[in-house]
Design an enzyme around this catalytic site. Structure first.
Site, PDB file in Angstrom:
ATOM      1  CG  ASP A  83       6.325  66.443  35.287  1.00 24.32           C
ATOM      2  OD1 ASP A  83       7.201  66.259  34.434  1.00 24.32           O
ATOM      3  OD2 ASP A  83       6.290  67.447  36.033  1.00 24.32           O
ATOM      4  NE  ARG A 114      11.647  64.402  33.326  1.00 20.07           N
ATOM      5  CZ  ARG A 114      10.674  65.285  33.607  1.00 20.07           C
ATOM      6  NH1 ARG A 114       9.768  65.012  34.529  1.00 20.07           N
ATOM      7  NH2 ARG A 114      10.590  66.413  32.950  1.00 20.07           N
TER       8      ARG A 114
HETATM    9  C1  LIG Z   1      14.412  66.476  35.968  1.00 18.97           C
HETATM   10  C2  LIG Z   1      13.628  65.703  36.970  1.00 18.97           C
HETATM   11  C3  LIG Z   1      12.292  65.466  36.760  1.00 18.97           C
HETATM   12  C4  LIG Z   1      11.546  64.706  37.670  1.00 18.97           C
HETATM   13  N1  LIG Z   1      10.253  64.402  37.391  1.00 18.97           N
HETATM   14  C5  LIG Z   1       9.561  63.594  38.226  1.00 18.97           C
HETATM   15  C6  LIG Z   1       8.253  63.124  37.906  1.00 18.97           C
HETATM   16  O1  LIG Z   1       7.682  63.418  36.855  1.00 18.97           O
HETATM   17  N2  LIG Z   1       7.629  62.315  38.808  1.00 18.97           N
HETATM   18  C7  LIG Z   1       8.234  61.925  39.996  1.00 18.97           C
HETATM   19  O2  LIG Z   1       7.638  61.159  40.751  1.00 18.97           O
HETATM   20  N3  LIG Z   1       9.455  62.379  40.318  1.00 18.97           N
HETATM   21  C8  LIG Z   1      10.130  63.189  39.474  1.00 18.97           C
HETATM   22  N4  LIG Z   1      11.406  63.581  39.810  1.00 18.97           N
HETATM   23  C9  LIG Z   1      11.922  63.349  41.184  1.00 18.97           C
HETATM   24  C10 LIG Z   1      12.590  62.008  41.295  1.00 18.97           C
HETATM   25  O3  LIG Z   1      11.636  60.985  41.188  1.00 18.97           O
HETATM   26  C11 LIG Z   1      13.351  61.857  42.613  1.00 18.97           C
HETATM   27  O4  LIG Z   1      12.454  62.046  43.679  1.00 18.97           O
HETATM   28  C12 LIG Z   1      14.496  62.834  42.776  1.00 18.97           C
HETATM   29  O5  LIG Z   1      15.163  63.057  41.569  1.00 18.97           O
HETATM   30  C13 LIG Z   1      15.497  62.286  43.798  1.00 18.97           C
HETATM   31  O6  LIG Z   1      16.071  61.083  43.333  1.00 18.97           O
HETATM   32  P1  LIG Z   1      17.584  60.993  42.844  1.00 18.97           P
HETATM   33  O7  LIG Z   1      17.601  60.155  41.610  1.00 18.97           O
HETATM   34  O8  LIG Z   1      18.115  62.359  42.624  1.00 18.97           O
HETATM   35  O9  LIG Z   1      18.358  60.208  43.924  1.00 18.97           O
HETATM   36  P2  LIG Z   1      18.190  59.940  45.524  1.00 18.97           P
HETATM   37  O10 LIG Z   1      18.140  58.471  45.721  1.00 18.97           O
HETATM   38  O11 LIG Z   1      17.101  60.787  46.119  1.00 18.97           O
HETATM   39  O12 LIG Z   1      19.548  60.485  46.049  1.00 18.97           O
HETATM   40  C14 LIG Z   1      20.757  59.834  45.736  1.00 18.97           C
HETATM   41  C15 LIG Z   1      21.924  60.794  45.866  1.00 18.97           C
HETATM   42  O13 LIG Z   1      21.714  61.925  44.996  1.00 18.97           O
HETATM   43  C16 LIG Z   1      22.224  63.103  45.612  1.00 18.97           C
HETATM   44  N5  LIG Z   1      21.112  64.040  45.925  1.00 18.97           N
HETATM   45  C17 LIG Z   1      19.784  63.769  45.862  1.00 18.97           C
HETATM   46  N6  LIG Z   1      19.062  64.834  46.257  1.00 18.97           N
HETATM   47  C18 LIG Z   1      19.943  65.803  46.567  1.00 18.97           C
HETATM   48  C19 LIG Z   1      19.834  67.139  47.068  1.00 18.97           C
HETATM   49  N7  LIG Z   1      18.624  67.692  47.331  1.00 18.97           N
HETATM   50  N8  LIG Z   1      20.957  67.836  47.270  1.00 18.97           N
HETATM   51  C20 LIG Z   1      22.166  67.293  47.018  1.00 18.97           C
HETATM   52  N9  LIG Z   1      22.337  66.025  46.573  1.00 18.97           N
HETATM   53  C21 LIG Z   1      21.258  65.297  46.366  1.00 18.97           C
HETATM   54  C22 LIG Z   1      22.878  62.660  46.891  1.00 18.97           C
HETATM   55  O14 LIG Z   1      24.211  62.335  46.603  1.00 18.97           O
HETATM   56  C23 LIG Z   1      22.103  61.402  47.234  1.00 18.97           C
HETATM   57  O15 LIG Z   1      22.781  60.534  48.081  1.00 18.97           O
HETATM   58  C24 LIG Z   1      12.175  64.257  38.874  1.00 18.97           C
HETATM   59  C25 LIG Z   1      13.521  64.498  39.085  1.00 18.97           C
HETATM   60  C26 LIG Z   1      14.264  65.167  38.153  1.00 18.97           C
HETATM   61  C27 LIG Z   1      15.715  65.359  38.384  1.00 18.97           C
END
Ligand SMILES: Cc1cc2nc3c(=O)[nH]c(=O)nc-3n(C[C@H](O)[C@H](O)[C@H](O)COP(=O)(O)OP(=O)(O)OC[C@H]3O[C@@H](n4cnc5c(N)ncnc54)[C@H](O)[C@@H]3O)c2cc1C
Length: 306
Positions: free
Chosen positions: A131, A183
């Site tokens: 990560d 990723r």
């Molecule tokens: C499998 C995985 C691994 C990850 N690993 C890391 C890592 O190693 N390091 C790191 O810094 N971050 C990591 N993240 C977190 C990532 O960086 C984001 O903070 C997180 O995924 C939110 O961004 P988003 O792309 O979902 O979109 P966002 O811009 O947060 O949201 C966009 C849209 O997505 C939908 N959405 C988002 N969150 C929700 C919710 N809680 N409930 C319902 N709908 C929602 C909504 O429609 C929202 O308008 C990871 C995320 C995933 C999915």
């Protein structure tokens, strides 16, 4: 209005963890995002995820490792997880954070511990995802990943890049040369504008550009997001460029958009669900609230009622 930056600030306040944990209901609410406190609870959650056509990735929550003994305990936890995956036959790999293995104490310690996990995973035919954490450790994480990747195969160990960082496109080009499985996610930490794009639009635009670069590389990558616009951009891109559905995977977090996870799996896409478990759920839970501050009102309403 409770802002994202306030919630991210609170996520870093370790002292609040014990306070929050005192509220039984608060703890109960965490189960929406956290699969349980021990390996067996996570195994049960993953069995269900597998039944719905998705694979998983274990994540043992513990971001506050302060000494070598704790880092060793984290390593042992992950060795147990890898053994349990084989024993139960569940479809899952593991995600690790180098800070859990001692990165902030001594990078050599983190490297040695991570190496033990990757060696065991490689022996078992499994995969370890490193990560990405805050920007203070981006370079150290990439450096250790490159050492691991030098010793182990493409399908043994991979890394994460965050589209909010200004450096990410360069890192993607660099890592693809090795090659490496990446990723792409948006990034979850509180970062200054010098290192990260402050505007969501720039983060999203960069996400799409990096996703396109990765998916054109011929290596198997992970597209981690719940954002319907990012998912649509990915599907459009693979269709236009005749990239197979099996050439990459979507990745989402446990408890977030389960409907979308299952829909994509039914449509024939590979979907992996990241499954956090463990006693140290507080910072992870607060970052999930920060992503969707609307959820805070739901939590507070229930706390008041409780
Ligand atoms: C499998 C995985 C691994 C990850 N690993 C890391 C890592 O190693 N390091 C790191 O810094 N971050 C990591 N993240 C977190 C990532 O960086 C984001 O903070 C997180 O995924 C939110 O961004 P988003 O792309 O979902 O979109 P966002 O811009 O947060 O949201 C966009 C849209 O997505 C939908 N959405 C988002 N969150 C929700 C919710 N809680 N409930 C319902 N709908 C929602 C909504 O429609 C929202 O308008 C990871 C995320 C995933 C999915």
């Amino acid at each position: 209005m409770i802002s994202r930056s306030l919630l991210l600030y609170l996520s870093e306040q370790e002292g609040l963890k014990d306070f929050a944990a005192r509220f039984k209901l608060f703890k109960k609410l965490t189960t929406r995002f956290v699969a349980g406190e021990n390996i067996e609870e996570a195994v049960e959650a993953i069995r269900l995820i597998n039944q719905h056509g998705c694979t998983a990735s274990f994540d043992h929550l513990n971001e506050s490792v302060n000494d070598e003994a704790e880092a060793t305990a984290e390593t042992e936890e992950y060795l147990s997880v890898l053994a349990r995956i084989d024993e139960t036959g569940i479809k899952s790999n593991v995600s690790i954070k180098l800070s859990q293995f001692g990165l902030k104490i001594d990078p050599e310690l983190a490297y040695r511990n991570a190496r033990e996990i990757v060696r065991d995973a490689a022996r078992r035919g499994n995969f370890v995802r490193v990560d990405m954490e805050g920007s203070d450790v981006t370079q150290a994480t990439i450096d250790i990943f490159k050492r691991l990747r030098g010793e182990f195969g493409l399908n043994d160990v991979g890394i994460v890049l965050q589209s909010y960082l200004r450096r990410t496109m360069d890192d993607a080009h660099d890592l693809l040369q090795i090659p490496a499985r990446i990723r792409i996610c948006k990034g979850a930490y509180k970062e200054p504008a010098e290192v990260a794009f402050p505007d969501k639009k720039d983060v999203d635009d960069n996400y799409v550009r990096v996703m396109q670069l990765l998916l054109s590389s011929g290596t198997y990558h992970g597209v981690a997001t719940h954002d319907p616009r990012m998912i649509e951009a990915t599907i459009d891109y693979v269709r236009q460029n005749e990239i197979g559905k099996d050439a990459f995977e979507f990745q989402m977090l446990y408890g977030i958009r389960r409907d979308l996870q299952e829909k994509l799996a039914r449509e024939g896409y590979n979907v992996r669900v990241y499954v956090p478990y463990g006693k140290h759920w507080y910072p992870y839970f607060m970052r999930r609230l920060a992503e969707r501050p609307a959820n805070i009102w739901f939590v507070m309403k229930n706390l008041v009622k409780g």
